[in-house]
Design an enzyme around this catalytic site. Structure first.
Site, PDB file in Angstrom:
ATOM      1  N   LYS A   1      -5.273   4.613   8.578  1.00 42.57           N
ATOM      2  CA  LYS A   1      -4.264   5.248   8.081  1.00 42.57           C
ATOM      3  C   LYS A   1      -4.558   6.594   8.070  1.00 42.57           C
ATOM      4  O   LYS A   1      -3.718   7.490   8.323  1.00 42.57           O
ATOM      5  CB  LYS A   1      -4.094   4.766   6.551  1.00 42.57           C
ATOM      6  CG  LYS A   1      -3.522   3.258   6.757  1.00 42.57           C
ATOM      7  CD  LYS A   1      -3.554   2.700   5.200  1.00 42.57           C
ATOM      8  CE  LYS A   1      -2.663   1.499   5.136  1.00 42.57           C
ATOM      9  NZ  LYS A   1      -2.447   0.668   3.892  1.00 42.57           N
TER      10      LYS A   1
ATOM     11  N   SER B   1       0.860  -1.261   0.096  1.00 43.81           N
ATOM     12  CA  SER B   1      -0.123  -0.097   0.092  1.00 43.81           C
ATOM     13  C   SER B   1       1.050   1.420  -0.208  1.00 43.81           C
ATOM     14  O   SER B   1       0.200   2.413  -0.077  1.00 43.81           O
ATOM     15  CB  SER B   1      -1.037   0.084   1.266  1.00 43.81           C
ATOM     16  OG  SER B   1      -0.391   0.122   2.395  1.00 43.81           O
TER      17      SER B   1
END
Length: 355
Positions: free
Chosen positions: A287, A242
């Site tokens: 996140k 990611s």
């Protein structure tokens, strides 16, 4: 004390005891929480996150922060009910079934190995995306990433082998290799020629049935790129794919004059391919929290994650919708231009969700 009162007292104590014991029993869940952030323009443990040798680089400022997700639980280190309950009431964490992170068929070691492999692959793809954006020529080969246990390829093909040909035909894509294998019936020989440590090696494998009328040899492969200079990425104990977008932006910034960020702290996430296309990721809520805690006010969000992101965006964090590396670069340039009209035209998840 009457017999009824004594019975109720004992029942109450027993209920409390069972509840206390139950709270410490392991449950098959994993708690996800905001993990550490790393500035791709900075250093980790005294080493540059991105080190480039053999090509001119330029000074950078600000931050292009990759964000991560930490987890508690998993096979061999399960969480108890009390920890899961705390996670359920904490808006910055998520409690998910263990099998969503650790499939029942995989060991912890296999999951960690896969995450490490995906991280390595994302670094290659990020470098390729940045260099393609800069029109710097690169060469592509198909390399062995691993083999399935018990498969014909296991112990025969090695990680890092570069696949040159299959059955005498040169190959340059994973699709070509897969098609060559599918031309066989179970039990037939598939001849691979690979480049291993500078030498060409022939490896014969017997195809096996894989279900749905297909065959396989059990090789995991991915494009690997030969760059005209060295790009080395160090991130410590971080896995998965990611961070690809943020690696690509960091590489691009170091290879171009001026500061891409304008001194701002920008965070983001997203997978990336060699053409610069940005893909979705997991753990977007955690996140975003990590990004805001690191001081970021702009968060580059994969378009496919926008709907989920707008429901949990922290105060003070602007979600910028990105689909490509070029789109991310254009958005950052517009936000740093001082032109309010240009900044207002930057795609945002908020505006997308309101359509």
């Amino acid at each position: 004390m009457s017999r009824r009162a004594l019975t109720l007292l004992l029942a109450g104590l027993l209920t409390l005891l069972l509840g206390a014991v139950g709270a410490w029993l392991p449950v098959p869940y994993v708690v996800l929480s905001p993990g550490p952030t790393e500035n791709t323009l900075g250093e980790v443990q005294g080493r540059p996150v991105i080190r480039i040798e053999g090509r001119e680089t330029y000074p950078t400022t600000g931050g292009l922060n990759l964000v991560t997700v930490a987890y508690q639980g998993g096979p061999g280190s399960g969480i108890n009910l009390l920890t899961a309950l705390r996670g359920w009431v904490d808006p910055t964490t998520a409690v998910v079934p263990q099998e969503t992170i650790f499939p029942a068929t995989d060991s912890v070691q296999e999951v960690e190995e896969r995450n490490t492999r995906e991280m390595s692959n994302s670094q290659q793809l990020a470098t390729a995306a940045a260099l393609n954006e800069l029109k710097i020529p690169i060469r592509t080969v198909i390399a062995v990433q691993g083999t399935q246990k018990g498969s014909p390829a296991h112990g025969r093909l090695q990680v890092g082998d570069e696949i040159v040909s299959v059955d005498g035909r040169e190959v340059s894509t994973t699709d070509e290799i897969a098609a060559a294998v599918q031309r066989h019936q179970p039990g037939e020989r598939v001849r691979f020629v690979v480049e291993r440590k500078g030498k060409r090696v022939t490896v014969d494998l017997n195809a096996v049935a894989a279900g749905n009328g297909r065959v396989q040899v059990g090789v995991l492969m991915a494009p690997q790129f030969k760059f005209p200079f060295t790009v080395d990425i160090t991130v410590g104990d971080v896995g998965g794919p990611s961070a690809g977008l943020m690696f690509a932006l960091g590489i691009y910034d170091k290879l171009t004059p001026g500061s891409l960020t304008g001194g701002k702290t920008i965070a983001g996430t997203g997978t990336i391919d060699e053409q610069g296309r940005v893909g979705p990721i997991g753990g977007i809520q955690q996140k975003m929290v990590g990004a805001r805690r690191s001081g970021a006010t702009i968060f580059l969000t994969p378009a496919a994650n926008c709907a989920e992101a707008v429901r949990a965006v922290p105060d003070g964090l602007r979600l910028v919708k990105v689909e490509t590396l070029r789109g991310a670069l254009d958005a950052i340039e517009a936000l740093n231009s001082g032109d309010k009209a240009a900044a207002d035209r930057v795609p945002t998840c908020t505006s997308v969700s309101a359509d």
